[in-house]
Design a protein around this motif. Structure first.
Motif, PDB file in Angstrom:
ATOM      1  N   TRP A   1       0.803  -1.288   0.059  1.00 55.88           N
ATOM      2  CA  TRP A   1       0.033  -0.061   0.012  1.00 55.88           C
ATOM      3  C   TRP A   1       0.916   1.134   0.008  1.00 55.88           C
ATOM      4  O   TRP A   1       0.410   2.198  -0.562  1.00 55.88           O
ATOM      5  CB  TRP A   1      -0.919  -0.154   1.190  1.00 55.88           C
ATOM      6  N   MET A   2       1.743   1.323   0.964  1.00 54.20           N
ATOM      7  CA  MET A   2       2.872   2.341   1.103  1.00 54.20           C
ATOM      8  C   MET A   2       3.523   2.736  -0.401  1.00 54.20           C
ATOM      9  O   MET A   2       3.565   3.775  -0.926  1.00 54.20           O
ATOM     10  CB  MET A   2       3.626   2.249   1.936  1.00 54.20           C
ATOM     11  N   GLU A   3       3.842   1.635  -0.988  1.00 55.22           N
ATOM     12  CA  GLU A   3       4.477   1.837  -2.298  1.00 55.22           C
ATOM     13  C   GLU A   3       3.840   2.329  -3.292  1.00 55.22           C
ATOM     14  O   GLU A   3       3.975   3.088  -4.298  1.00 55.22           O
ATOM     15  CB  GLU A   3       5.085   0.344  -2.520  1.00 55.22           C
ATOM     16  N   MET A   4       2.419   1.710  -3.471  1.00 58.21           N
ATOM     17  CA  MET A   4       1.639   2.236  -4.361  1.00 58.21           C
ATOM     18  C   MET A   4       1.153   3.722  -4.294  1.00 58.21           C
ATOM     19  O   MET A   4       1.107   4.603  -5.297  1.00 58.21           O
ATOM     20  CB  MET A   4       0.167   1.599  -4.308  1.00 58.21           C
ATOM     21  N   VAL A   5       0.963   4.165  -2.987  1.00 58.63           N
ATOM     22  CA  VAL A   5       0.542   5.504  -2.873  1.00 58.63           C
ATOM     23  C   VAL A   5       1.883   6.302  -3.080  1.00 58.63           C
ATOM     24  O   VAL A   5       1.946   7.568  -3.893  1.00 58.63           O
ATOM     25  CB  VAL A   5       0.385   5.868  -1.182  1.00 58.63           C
ATOM     26  N   HIS A   6       3.180   6.002  -2.964  1.00 58.10           N
ATOM     27  CA  HIS A   6       4.257   6.652  -3.068  1.00 58.10           C
ATOM     28  C   HIS A   6       4.536   6.760  -4.903  1.00 58.10           C
ATOM     29  O   HIS A   6       5.086   7.799  -5.282  1.00 58.10           O
ATOM     30  CB  HIS A   6       5.734   6.299  -2.352  1.00 58.10           C
ATOM     31  N   ALA A   7       4.078   5.673  -5.230  1.00 56.36           N
ATOM     32  CA  ALA A   7       4.460   5.582  -6.933  1.00 56.36           C
ATOM     33  C   ALA A   7       3.428   6.434  -7.435  1.00 56.36           C
ATOM     34  O   ALA A   7       3.843   7.136  -8.584  1.00 56.36           O
ATOM     35  CB  ALA A   7       4.414   4.123  -7.393  1.00 56.36           C
ATOM     36  N   ARG A   8       2.253   6.667  -7.046  1.00 62.39           N
ATOM     37  CA  ARG A   8       1.311   7.489  -7.797  1.00 62.39           C
ATOM     38  C   ARG A   8       1.318   8.885  -7.274  1.00 62.39           C
ATOM     39  O   ARG A   8       1.207   9.710  -8.413  1.00 62.39           O
ATOM     40  CB  ARG A   8      -0.115   6.834  -7.259  1.00 62.39           C
ATOM     41  N   TYR A   9       1.482   9.242  -5.933  1.00 65.87           N
ATOM     42  CA  TYR A   9       1.298  10.687  -5.682  1.00 65.87           C
ATOM     43  C   TYR A   9       2.615  11.076  -4.926  1.00 65.87           C
ATOM     44  O   TYR A   9       2.473  12.274  -4.533  1.00 65.87           O
ATOM     45  CB  TYR A   9       0.372  10.761  -4.426  1.00 65.87           C
ATOM     46  N   SER A  10       3.789  10.486  -4.983  1.00 61.00           N
ATOM     47  CA  SER A  10       4.944  10.854  -4.186  1.00 61.00           C
ATOM     48  C   SER A  10       4.592  11.255  -2.903  1.00 61.00           C
ATOM     49  O   SER A  10       5.162  12.258  -2.239  1.00 61.00           O
ATOM     50  CB  SER A  10       5.629  12.129  -5.054  1.00 61.00           C
ATOM     51  N   LEU A  11       3.738  10.640  -2.299  1.00 63.34           N
ATOM     52  CA  LEU A  11       3.213  10.988  -0.834  1.00 63.34           C
ATOM     53  C   LEU A  11       3.785   9.730   0.023  1.00 63.34           C
ATOM     54  O   LEU A  11       3.440   8.382  -0.306  1.00 63.34           O
ATOM     55  CB  LEU A  11       1.752  10.978  -1.193  1.00 63.34           C
ATOM     56  N   SER A  12       4.169  10.037   1.244  1.00 72.04           N
ATOM     57  CA  SER A  12       4.318   9.014   2.250  1.00 72.04           C
ATOM     58  C   SER A  12       3.329   8.655   2.965  1.00 72.04           C
ATOM     59  O   SER A  12       2.373   9.616   3.363  1.00 72.04           O
ATOM     60  CB  SER A  12       5.663   9.489   3.203  1.00 72.04           C
ATOM     61  N   LEU A  13       3.136   7.297   3.351  1.00 70.21           N
ATOM     62  CA  LEU A  13       2.033   6.935   4.584  1.00 70.21           C
ATOM     63  C   LEU A  13       3.024   6.495   5.744  1.00 70.21           C
ATOM     64  O   LEU A  13       4.052   5.893   5.595  1.00 70.21           O
ATOM     65  CB  LEU A  13       1.448   5.733   4.177  1.00 70.21           C
ATOM     66  N   THR A  14       2.803   6.921   6.989  1.00 65.72           N
ATOM     67  CA  THR A  14       3.237   6.599   8.202  1.00 65.72           C
ATOM     68  C   THR A  14       2.359   5.715   9.026  1.00 65.72           C
ATOM     69  O   THR A  14       1.072   6.116   9.165  1.00 65.72           O
ATOM     70  CB  THR A  14       3.793   7.643   8.911  1.00 65.72           C
ATOM     71  N   ILE A  15       2.565   4.330   9.274  1.00 68.64           N
ATOM     72  CA  ILE A  15       1.508   3.689  10.009  1.00 68.64           C
ATOM     73  C   ILE A  15       2.074   3.256  11.176  1.00 68.64           C
ATOM     74  O   ILE A  15       3.307   2.690  11.201  1.00 68.64           O
ATOM     75  CB  ILE A  15       1.399   2.311   9.029  1.00 68.64           C
ATOM     76  N   GLY A  16       1.158   3.645  12.240  1.00 69.48           N
ATOM     77  CA  GLY A  16       1.459   2.967  13.766  1.00 69.48           C
ATOM     78  C   GLY A  16       0.615   1.565  13.960  1.00 69.48           C
ATOM     79  O   GLY A  16      -0.553   1.846  13.751  1.00 69.48           O
ATOM     80  N   MET A  17       1.175   0.427  14.127  1.00 67.14           N
ATOM     81  CA  MET A  17       0.499  -0.709  14.309  1.00 67.14           C
ATOM     82  C   MET A  17       0.412  -1.035  15.905  1.00 67.14           C
ATOM     83  O   MET A  17       1.393  -1.004  16.528  1.00 67.14           O
ATOM     84  CB  MET A  17       1.085  -1.865  13.717  1.00 67.14           C
ATOM     85  N   SER A  18      -0.896  -1.780  16.243  1.00 69.76           N
ATOM     86  CA  SER A  18      -0.773  -2.241  17.521  1.00 69.76           C
ATOM     87  C   SER A  18      -0.514  -3.674  17.576  1.00 69.76           C
ATOM     88  O   SER A  18      -0.294  -4.335  16.564  1.00 69.76           O
ATOM     89  CB  SER A  18      -2.312  -1.931  17.966  1.00 69.76           C
ATOM     90  N   GLU A  19      -0.519  -4.373  18.739  1.00 74.66           N
ATOM     91  CA  GLU A  19      -0.344  -5.727  18.700  1.00 74.66           C
ATOM     92  C   GLU A  19      -1.558  -6.465  18.485  1.00 74.66           C
ATOM     93  O   GLU A  19      -2.750  -5.563  18.057  1.00 74.66           O
ATOM     94  CB  GLU A  19      -0.005  -6.101  20.119  1.00 74.66           C
ATOM     95  N   THR A  20      -1.750  -7.735  18.350  1.00 74.14           N
ATOM     96  CA  THR A  20      -3.016  -8.486  18.033  1.00 74.14           C
ATOM     97  C   THR A  20      -3.784  -9.058  19.420  1.00 74.14           C
ATOM     98  O   THR A  20      -3.004  -9.164  20.479  1.00 74.14           O
ATOM     99  CB  THR A  20      -2.793  -9.576  17.191  1.00 74.14           C
ATOM    100  N   ASN A  21      -5.070  -8.940  19.401  1.00 74.63           N
ATOM    101  CA  ASN A  21      -5.886  -9.494  20.636  1.00 74.63           C
ATOM    102  C   ASN A  21      -6.978 -10.000  19.928  1.00 74.63           C
ATOM    103  O   ASN A  21      -6.958 -10.086  19.025  1.00 74.63           O
ATOM    104  CB  ASN A  21      -5.884  -8.277  21.553  1.00 74.63           C
TER     105      ASN A  21
END
Length: 527
Positions: free
Chosen positions: A260-280
């Motif tokens: 997903w991050m690569e697709m957005v950067h390739a299309r719009y030169s826009l970065s995505l920053t993602i903060g992930m939780s653990e699983t429960n």
């Protein structure tokens, strides 16, 4: 304009129909005419008229057969039958095929006008109804989005029971198993409002981009075998992602997010920053998972834009050092003495230390920058700059760059003031130097000739008032001019040397290192 097709086997009748009324005034344009039923049927698909005027007694395919075809395959098309026959059977069949009107020849102009106006009224009424339905659908869709957003907000705030969550998911037709639940917060880069699409020829608004980013995310998750998810827009730059499944998906999710991050950067030169939780597990675990993903996203300050940040063992904020001491007197001296190279090198080391998130908080980094700028608070006021400018940055790298830039500008201004003295001869010398700084022939001898004094006297007078020799002064100005030009554009060594009056790039490089205690190439990398 509505479209009308006229069909009659008699040319004069067709002409009469075309001229009997002002079609344009009634909102119609004649898009075709036919002299037999076969021609009518062949033109329907091409012209798609709103109204067809049909003569019953036409060769090859008669009018009633044409009406039947229109009724079967073009149910929204209006028809007016004209005929020289008053036989009731024709009229009965015409009614069967939903013909709007039945006119007898010779056709009365007023009767034709009345029939056409009836068709126009019905078409306008239908268009208005369609418009209302479309508006209602759009309003209902927008209302559903607001309701769904409110539901997600209540869920994240831990204001709903498991039963209420399940009921809402059912109402919104969302399938989200709760055996495994994970949350992620996705933040679009700050350049969202200043897009530079890589594909030339199109320009999307920020809202369009966010919508496309959502579609990319949904596609990547589904392709990774994670169709059970909720991807919700929180604000202009933030999305919340909740993934639910009946099986563990820890190995699938990072790859899907990376794609997903690569697709957005390739299309719009826009970065995505993602903060992930653990699983429960369980719907009631989501509020805590959301808090965890917020904590991970906050680490963007250290890791920078475009990071995928997973849960890690970071010591609690209370256990961390909250302040980084620094030698105020030394840094103040470096600022006031114009030693920008030493100043930048020392500050860079301090920000490297602050990058240790195990030891320092985000607040500690901002405190360091604030106190550093406060050393010269009065100078900031003079330059109409406030220390609040650093509060606008989002990462440690941006904080370091902004603070060092401001401090360097203060240091350069101090140095320039130190070189300013009230002596006419010195002032004239400075003016001539600034005018010819780019000239490699600039020298003490050349200045003395222009000022009509001896070179020795000019050198003695200048050094006495300025505390520095003329040659050294010229070299210093050239070096600072080089730094100024570098801040505007990334010049190569030989080009920059020529712009500040050096014929020999190697000699310029030596002078640069001697002046700033750092090589030209190292300085460019440190910028």
């Amino acid at each position: 304009m509505l479209k009308v097709l006229i069909a009659d086997d008699e040319y004069l009748v067709r002409e009469m129909l075309k001229n009997a009324i002002d079609w344009q005034d009634q909102g119609f344009e004649i898009v075709g005419e036919a002299e037999n039923g076969k021609q009518v049927l062949s033109q329907l698909a091409q012209t798609v008229p709103d109204l067809v005027i049909i003569d019953i007694n036409m060769p090859i395919v008669n009018g009633i057969e044409v009406a039947k075809e229109i009724y079967t395959y073009y149910p929204l098309m209006h028809m007016i039958i004209v005929s020289g026959y008053s036989d009731f059977e024709y009229a009965r069949q015409a009614i069967t095929y939903k013909v709007t009107d039945y006119l007898l020849k010779p056709i009365d102009d007023h009767a034709l006008l009345t029939a056409v106006q009836r068709v126009k009224h019905e078409l306008d009424s239908r268009a208005l109804t369609i418009q209302k339905l479309q508006h209602w659908d759009a309003s209902e869709s927008a209302l559903q989005s607001v309701r769904f957003a409110h539901f997600i907000k209540l869920w994240l705030e831990n204001s709903l029971s498991n039963e209420q969550v399940a009921a809402n998911l059912h109402d919104f037709q969302v399938t989200l198993p709760s055996d495994y639940i994970q949350c992620a917060i996705v933040e679009l880069g700050p350049s969202l409002t200043e897009l530079s699409p890589t594909d030339s020829g199109y320009s999307d608004s920020a809202d369009d981009v966010v919508s496309q980013v959502l579609e990319f995310g949904i596609s990547c998750l589904r392709n990774a075998g994670l169709p059970w998810h909720v991807l919700h827009r929180v604000d202009s730059r933030t999305l919340t992602l909740v993934i639910g499944s009946t099986y563990g998906f820890e190995h699938f999710l990072p790859a899907a997010l990376a794609e997903w991050m690569e697709m957005v950067h390739a299309r719009y030169s826009l970065s995505l920053t993602i903060g992930m939780s653990e699983t429960n597990s369980g719907y009631d675990s989501l509020p805590q998972l959301f808090l965890s993903s917020q904590q991970q996203l906050a680490r963007k300050f250290y890791l920078g834009h475009g990071s995928m940040i997973r849960p890690t063992s970071i010591r609690s904020q209370e256990a961390r050092q909250s302040y980084l001491a620094f030698p105020r007197e030394k840094l103040s001296f470096l600022i006031r003495s114009g030693q920008t190279a030493n100043l930048r090198a020392i500050l860079k080391d301090y920000y490297v230390a602050l990058a240790n998130e195990q030891a320092y908080t985000r607040e500690a980094a901002f405190l360091f920058s604030s106190e550093l700028l406060n050393l010269e608070a009065h100078r900031l006021v003079q330059k109409q700059v406030t220390s609040d400018v650093i509060q606008q940055v989002e990462t440690l790298a941006e904080l370091a760059e902004t603070t060092i830039r401001i401090v360097t500008e203060l240091s350069v201004s101090y140095y320039q003031e130190q070189l300013t003295k009230k002596d006419e001869l010195v002032q004239q010398s400075k003016y001539l130097i600034m005018e010819a700084l780019h000239d490699p022939d600039l020298s003490v001898e050349l200045l003395s000739q222009k000022l009509f004094v001896s070179a020795s006297y000019l050198s003695h007078r200048f050094k006495k008032l300025q505390g520095v020799g003329l040659s050294e002064y010229i070299n210093t100005l050239r070096m600072h001019k080089a730094v100024e030009l570098l801040s505007e554009q990334d010049y190569k060594l030989h080009v920059l040397a020529e712009k500040v009056g050096y014929r020999d790039p190697v000699y310029f490089s030596k002078c640069f290192k001697k002046m700033f205690q750092i090589s030209f190439s190292e300085y460019k990398r440190a910028r």
